[in-house]
Design an enzyme around this catalytic site. Sequence first.
Site, short mmCIF file in Angstrom:
data_model
loop_
_atom_site.label_atom_id
_atom_site.label_comp_id
_atom_site.label_asym_id
_atom_site.label_seq_id
_atom_site.Cartn_x
_atom_site.Cartn_y
_atom_site.Cartn_z
N GLY A 7 0.86 -1.19 0.00
CA GLY A 7 0.00 0.00 0.00
C GLY A 7 0.89 1.23 0.00
O GLY A 7 1.16 1.79 1.05
N ARG A 35 2.06 -1.24 -12.52
CA ARG A 35 2.37 -0.24 -11.48
C ARG A 35 3.86 -0.27 -11.13
O ARG A 35 4.49 0.76 -10.92
CB ARG A 35 1.53 -0.55 -10.24
N ARG A 131 -1.10 12.28 -1.42
CA ARG A 131 -0.33 12.07 -2.65
C ARG A 131 -0.72 13.17 -3.63
O ARG A 131 -1.89 13.38 -3.87
CB ARG A 131 -0.69 10.71 -3.26
N LYS A 182 -10.76 7.15 18.08
CA LYS A 182 -10.59 7.77 16.74
C LYS A 182 -11.84 7.50 15.90
O LYS A 182 -12.32 8.38 15.18
CB LYS A 182 -9.34 7.19 16.09
N ASN A 186 -14.19 10.32 14.23
CA ASN A 186 -14.47 10.31 12.79
C ASN A 186 -15.97 10.20 12.50
O ASN A 186 -16.46 10.79 11.54
CB ASN A 186 -13.71 9.19 12.09
N ASN A 190 -16.66 13.42 10.34
CA ASN A 190 -16.52 13.23 8.89
C ASN A 190 -17.84 13.21 8.10
O ASN A 190 -17.97 13.93 7.11
CB ASN A 190 -15.69 11.97 8.60
N GLU A 262 -14.61 5.15 3.66
CA GLU A 262 -14.49 4.05 4.63
C GLU A 262 -15.71 4.01 5.56
O GLU A 262 -15.62 3.54 6.69
CB GLU A 262 -13.17 4.20 5.40
O1 KPL Z 1 -9.22 12.14 11.27
C1 KPL Z 1 -9.83 13.01 10.73
C2 KPL Z 1 -10.25 12.79 9.34
O2 KPL Z 1 -10.45 13.72 8.59
O3 KPL Z 1 -10.35 11.60 8.98
C3 KPL Z 1 -10.20 14.25 11.49
C4 KPL Z 1 -9.72 14.10 12.91
C5 KPL Z 1 -11.68 14.45 11.50
C6 KPL Z 1 -9.54 15.49 10.98
O4 KPL Z 1 -10.01 15.91 9.76
#
Ligand code: KPL
Length: 303
Positions: A7, A35, A131, A182, A186, A190, A262
């Site tokens: 990856g 690739r 990237r 986390k 998110n 997000n 995701e």
């Molecule tokens: O981890 C993040 C993401 O965008 O995936 C945060 C913490 C929300 C920062 O943008």
Amino acid sequence: MTWHILGAGSLGGLWAARLARTGLPVRLILRDRARLAGYRRLGGLTLVEPEQTSLYPIPAQTPDDPEPIDRLLLACKAYDAEEAVASVAARLTPGAELILLQNGLGSQDAVAARLPRARCILASSTEGAFRDDNFRVVFAGQGFTWLGDPREPTAPAWLAELHAAGIPHQWTPDILARLWRKLALNCAINPLTVLHTCRNGGLAEHAAEVAGLCDELVELLRACGQDSAAEDLQAEVERVIQATAANYSSMYQDVAHGRRTEIGYLLGHALAEAQRHDLSLPRLDELHRRLSAHLTRLGLPTR
Ligand code: KPL
């Protein structure tokens, strides 16, 4: 011992370049011959940092290369993890170690179930990179990587190599709490940035909606036995929204570029766990429904 890295996206590239320039043996595993040929034409991997831009001619190979793999950094998207690992499974030595650098939760268990003899070390990272061209990674922001193994609390000796390579990290006996925390951040940030078409900072105008999601995420974390991940969640979400106000969330960027998100490993995993615990979370359900409908309208997968 050689670091194989599968990856070569932003985080995989960031690790590869820093390990290689420390003098450690690194091999990139690229999807296919086309690739690999493209990579060789470029002469290596470029890392763009604030002070310097350098080309690292890291040796690369395809998954069918015969070289045995003792240590593998799996740095692909969560939805690609199982298939990626299957492509090199026959090359893993007995007792091989894998470092799983995926967002969200769900893919790590799926990989571990496929490889009962390997040691799977889970990672949760806040390092920022993207990237801007093929095999060219821009180091966008200092961050930190937590590593741990829920089945075996002893830290591996190779953490010293990460230290030598300047990869900020710490071993934790409770990596699941880090990953859950986390995931909750998110889930609270997000999807709303996608639905409100805004930068993270724009969510300050939707404080009540964010707070409602945090309440349900706290309920979920507690039901999953993740009390420490639940602590002061809303305050941290608000802090992250402020600290990253100018950024577009990773999910926002995926959608803006027409890439798969995701969602299945973030909201999807959260709701699957809620169901497993007989927990009703109407706001998260509704968020998932709205986001799925939005992705469907754009022709993007909802899983
Ligand atoms: O981890 C993040 C993401 O965008 O995936 C945060 C913490 C929300 C920062 O943008």
